[in-house]
Design an enzyme around this catalytic site. Structure first.
Site, PDB file in Angstrom:
ATOM      1  N   ASN A  16       0.856  -1.184   0.000  1.00  0.00           N
ATOM      2  CA  ASN A  16       0.000   0.000   0.000  1.00  0.00           C
ATOM      3  C   ASN A  16       0.895   1.237   0.000  1.00  0.00           C
ATOM      4  OD1 ASN A  16       0.491   0.856   2.900  1.00  0.00           O
ATOM      5  ND2 ASN A  16      -0.336  -1.191   3.246  1.00  0.00           N
ATOM      6  N   ASP A  24      -3.905  -6.507   4.847  1.00  0.00           N
ATOM      7  CA  ASP A  24      -4.930  -7.416   5.368  1.00  0.00           C
ATOM      8  C   ASP A  24      -4.782  -8.819   4.798  1.00  0.00           C
ATOM      9  OD1 ASP A  24      -6.209  -5.470   6.942  1.00  0.00           O
ATOM     10  OD2 ASP A  24      -7.293  -4.720   5.199  1.00  0.00           O
ATOM     11  N   LYS A  59       9.783 -16.296 -10.901  1.00  0.00           N
ATOM     12  CA  LYS A  59       8.997 -15.190 -11.417  1.00  0.00           C
ATOM     13  C   LYS A  59       7.859 -15.714 -12.274  1.00  0.00           C
ATOM     14  CE  LYS A  59       9.265 -11.116 -14.397  1.00  0.00           C
ATOM     15  NZ  LYS A  59      10.131 -10.288 -15.258  1.00  0.00           N
ATOM     16  N   PHE A  96      -4.948   2.995  14.598  1.00  0.00           N
ATOM     17  CA  PHE A  96      -5.166   3.937  13.509  1.00  0.00           C
ATOM     18  C   PHE A  96      -6.122   3.308  12.511  1.00  0.00           C
ATOM     19  CE2 PHE A  96      -1.878   6.500  15.146  1.00  0.00           C
ATOM     20  CZ  PHE A  96      -1.797   7.674  14.413  1.00  0.00           C
ATOM     21  N   LYS A 151     -14.242  -0.644  15.417  1.00  0.00           N
ATOM     22  CA  LYS A 151     -12.886  -1.133  15.669  1.00  0.00           C
ATOM     23  C   LYS A 151     -12.491  -0.963  17.132  1.00  0.00           C
ATOM     24  CE  LYS A 151     -11.093  -0.586  10.981  1.00  0.00           C
ATOM     25  NZ  LYS A 151     -10.162   0.119  10.069  1.00  0.00           N
ATOM     26  N   LYS A 163     -11.530  -4.391  18.998  1.00  0.00           N
ATOM     27  CA  LYS A 163     -10.105  -4.578  19.263  1.00  0.00           C
ATOM     28  C   LYS A 163      -9.691  -4.096  20.650  1.00  0.00           C
ATOM     29  CE  LYS A 163      -9.269  -4.421  14.332  1.00  0.00           C
ATOM     30  NZ  LYS A 163      -8.408  -4.027  13.210  1.00  0.00           N
TER      31      LYS A 163
END
Length: 399
Positions: free
Chosen positions: A208, A277, A287, A321, A335, A339
């Protein structure tokens, strides 16, 4: 961080004196009011007019000089200073200060100044390794001076070794640190930062756009405020913060393992990393060749590190976050509950001035009771300060 602070910059006679010009410029750019004092030998390397032009104040060089306003030109500056910095500091000035000698303008001003002092030495490697220099450095440390040790590199004498003046950013970081209230003393804080990479084959991966800037800002600010800090980061291009115990990992599994290794020694954990995730179910050893019909990759869930930490939370403060693009507040509250978080920091990463890659952030801080602090757009270090203000507040209430 330095806006409105009065800083005395002492410059001594070494080839690195030219780097003090860059340091002065950066301090002024950050809003500091800087007064420069130079030894006679320093003026042989860089003219006082250069420092006077950049600081917009007369440069103090001669203990007997007769300024229009003697008090402004001498002792009164030391009385009003917030910090005294010597960069570069030669072995000679270090020896003078350690021995209590005040025989020129710079050493006299140091002796008269009660403000925090930062010393950035620069010299030949053999001088740096001298037992007499080491003795003097220890004496300064014992007296409360902060030493920004020199770097390893090519020295003016032509050899490669330790003795180069520390980078300007590192010197400024130390100055900011001495001026920062130490309200996190005794805390050990773990921060995660950056992205993770999940390999598809030897040359491709899933990741990301996280750059790690928010997590690194958190680590720096925590260190400034007196905490012992552990930073665990995915692949980034950022330099490890000075004085922070830093580990670099690649995958989510590697991050989980090292977080759990250090988790039980910490009192505060802030999970600012953008952990992938998913990861490929299988990683090709070779490859993967292009195919006109494309390829299919089966993904499996990575472990949810934050949820796992919440299940073994005990008395720690746990902060998460959330990078969202829609339904920010609703997703954040879910969340927090799932959590077991004390609070969560939520930002809209669809904004070009917030989130991944930006130097600024626009966040909400939401606690477990549903209280929402809607912060304006601000630099990420200021966001980090607000987060630690919240943590200090929780500590005061017995958390």
């Amino acid at each position: 961080m330095l806006s409105g602070k009065r800083i005395i910059l002492g410059v001594t006679g070494g080839i690195a004196a030219y780097k003090a010009v860059e340091l002065l410029r950066e301090l002024v750019n950050r809003g500091a009011e800087v007064y420069v004092t130079m030894t006679e030998n320093a003026t042989r390397f860089v003219g006082p007019i250069t420092f006077q032009t950049l600081s917009q104040h007369p440069v103090l060089t001669d203990i007997f000089q007769n300024d229009d306003d003697w008090r402004i030109g001498h002792i009164s500056i030391t009385e009003r200073a917030d910090a005294f910095v010597i960069a570069p500091a030669t072995a000679n000035i270090i020896g003078k200060i350690a021995s209590g000698i005040a025989d020129d303008m710079l050493s006299t001003m140091v002796m008269a100044c009660k403000a925090p002092k930062v010393i950035a030495p620069a010299m030949n490697e053999n001088m740096w390794e001298s037992p007499f220099l080491k003795r003097n450095i220890r004496a300064l440390k014992d007296a409360g001076y902060r030493i920004v040790e020199p770097e390893v590199g090519e020295l003016a004498c032509g050899i490669y070794g330790k003795g180069r003046l520390a980078a300007t950013d590192d010197i400024i970081e130390e100055i900011i640190s001495v001026l920062t209230k130490k309200d996190l003393l005794g805390e050990k804080i773990l921060v995660t930062a950056g992205p993770t990479r999940e390999a598809i084959d030897p040359v491709r991966f899933i990741s990301n756009p996280s750059t790690g800037k928010m997590g690194f800002a958190l680590a720096r600010v925590a260190k400034r405020r007196g905490a012992d800090v552990i930073l665990i980061s995915g692949p980034v291009t950022l330099k490890a913060p000075r004085g922070v115990e830093t580990y670099f990992v690649t995958s989510a599994i590697e991050m989980r393992d090292i977080v759990l290794k250090h988790y039980y020694t910490c009192s505060v954990v802030i999970k600012a990393a953008a952990v992938s995730d998913f990861r490929p179910d299988e990683v090709s050893r070779e490859k993967i060749k292009k195919d006109k019909d494309g390829i299919r990759i089966r993904l499996r869930l990575n472990p949810d590190i934050l949820e796992e930490l919440g299940s073994i939370k005990e008395g720690r403060i746990l902060v998460g976050f959330a990078a969202e693009t829609e339904n920010l507040l609703e997703n954040a509250m879910e969340k927090i509950r799932k959590k077991n978080l004390d609070f969560i920091v939520v930002n809209d990463v669809s904004s070009p001035t917030a989130g991944f890659g930006a130097d600024t952030n626009k966040v909400y801080i939401i606690d477990s009771k549903g209280k929402i602090d809607d912060l304006p757009l601000m630099p990420k270090e200021e966001v980090a300060s607000k987060i630690f203000d919240k943590i200090v507040e929780l500590k005061k209430h017995g958390k």
